[in-house]
Write an enzyme that holds these catalytic residues in place. Structure first.
Site, PDB file in Angstrom:
ATOM      1  N   ASP A   1    -111.192  33.901  34.327  1.00 53.51           N
ATOM      2  CA  ASP A   1    -111.653  33.680  32.883  1.00 53.51           C
ATOM      3  C   ASP A   1    -113.020  34.648  32.880  1.00 53.51           C
ATOM      4  O   ASP A   1    -113.209  35.199  31.643  1.00 53.51           O
ATOM      5  CB  ASP A   1    -112.405  32.156  33.085  1.00 53.51           C
ATOM      6  CG  ASP A   1    -111.421  31.202  32.335  1.00 53.51           C
ATOM      7  OD1 ASP A   1    -110.279  31.761  31.831  1.00 53.51           O
ATOM      8  OD2 ASP A   1    -111.456  30.342  32.818  1.00 53.51           O
TER       9      ASP A   1
ATOM     10  N   LYS B   1    -107.628  22.503  36.941  1.00 52.67           N
ATOM     11  CA  LYS B   1    -108.290  23.618  37.548  1.00 52.67           C
ATOM     12  C   LYS B   1    -109.103  23.702  38.872  1.00 52.67           C
ATOM     13  O   LYS B   1    -109.109  24.619  39.397  1.00 52.67           O
ATOM     14  CB  LYS B   1    -109.365  24.241  36.498  1.00 52.67           C
ATOM     15  CG  LYS B   1    -108.540  25.171  35.377  1.00 52.67           C
ATOM     16  CD  LYS B   1    -109.704  25.535  34.306  1.00 52.67           C
ATOM     17  CE  LYS B   1    -108.970  26.623  33.268  1.00 52.67           C
ATOM     18  NZ  LYS B   1    -110.000  27.423  32.527  1.00 52.67           N
TER      19      LYS B   1
END
Ligand code: NAP
Length: 277
Positions: free
Chosen positions: A107, A70
């Site tokens: 997210d 990520k």
């Protein structure tokens, strides 16, 4: 990609076999009758750059990235959204027709949409939020809470320096509390969020004392294996409104699917069932 090519997308991580994203995206592709594919790809850190530069040439329109890529994906991208920069990690990459890579982080969006769906009466301005943890997921949660207008966000983490960094990056609305004091701030919460991996199958339990939980507090856990974590069970018994973490996984996938395949998917019970299958 040419106009006639079938769009390809997928998820890159290592390991990747456990990922629920392929089931989820394939369910949406089928539901909306879209010709396209979503593929899990186990890629080592050393190969990430080469893979990301090659995929657009092979018909890929984008990918999700997960642990451990990520942060690296953010650095490799040609363009990064403000929210991904602030969070310091990307989970959704969009490949432009010229091969340029745009990195985003959805997210926080997924987290808030899940809360809005599971606890529709929660008012962000109603009072403090308590956040357990200060990892990548916590940064996305704090970014979303700041944007939603939560007046005070109490962050507590085993490694205090990570929580301090959140305070530095997200400003005065964040208050850092020592991990050993976590049980003492629970009663202040109008919203309580566990962003640590504690409580996940195969990990230690969350041992923060929860007796201070107030009836009516919204409690959510990012851990979704098991769906009803010890935290959610205790919260339910205390009269709290509980929201499990699976919805966040489903909602964070919506913007990517829409960008890659051109249809905004709906999160419903069939979506949950597909992800759980
Ligand atoms: P991460 O960056 O590795 O952070 C892990 C967090 O857990 C840190 O705050 C860490 O504290 C804490 N932690 C781990 N072991 C601990 C222990 N024994 N005692 C106390 N604290 C401990 O991971 P992440 O990306 O933020 O993910 C965190 C969790 O959220 C994972 O379970 C992940 O699956 C879940 N998640 C769910 C979704 C969803 O869609 N529902 C999305 C993203 C993430 P230290 O800083 O002290 O190590």
């Amino acid at each position: 990609m040419t106009d006639t090519q079938i769009p390809l997308a997928g998820v890159i991580g290592s390991p990747i076999a456990h990922s629920r994203s392929p089931r989820l995206h394939r369910h949406w592709l089928k539901t909306y009758g879209i010709e396209g594919y979503y593929i899990p790809m186990d890629v080592a850190a050393n190969d990430l750059e080469q893979v990301l530069r090659t995929l657009p040439k092979a018909g890929f329109v984008g990918v999700n990235v997960t642990i451990p890529h990520k942060e690296a994906a953010l650095l490799l991208a040609d363009q990064v959204t403000d929210r991904a920069t602030l969070i310091g990690a990307a989970n959704t990459l969009i490949f432009r027709p010229d091969g340029r890579i745009i990195a985003d982080n959805t997210d926080g969006y997924g987290f808030l949409e899940n809360l809005r769906s599971g606890a529709p009466d929660w008012d962000p301005k109603s009072g403090p939020a308590v956040v357990f943890g200060a990892g990548g997921a916590a940064r996305a949660v704090v970014a979303a809470l700041v944007e939603a207008g939560v007046p005070e966000i109490l962050v507590t983490n085993r490694t205090r320096a990570r929580a301090d960094r959140i305070r530095e990056d997200f400003g005065k609305r964040v208050r850092v509390v020592d991990w050993v004091q976590a049980g003492n701030i629970v009663e202040e919460a109008r919203l309580l969020v566990n962003t640590t991996s504690l409580g996940m199958i195969g990990k230690p339990q969350l041992r923060v004392p929860l007796d201070g939980l107030q009836r009516g507090t919204v409690v959510t856990d990012l851990v979704y294996t098991p769906l009803k974590t010890h935290l959610l069970q205790v919260a339910e018994e205390a009269g709290c409104i509980t929201v499990d973490g699976l919805g966040m996984l489903l909602y964070q996938a919506v913007p990517g699917f829409e960008r890659w395949f051109g249809t905004r998917p709906v999160v419903d019970n069939a979506t949950r069932a597909a992800a759980l299958r």
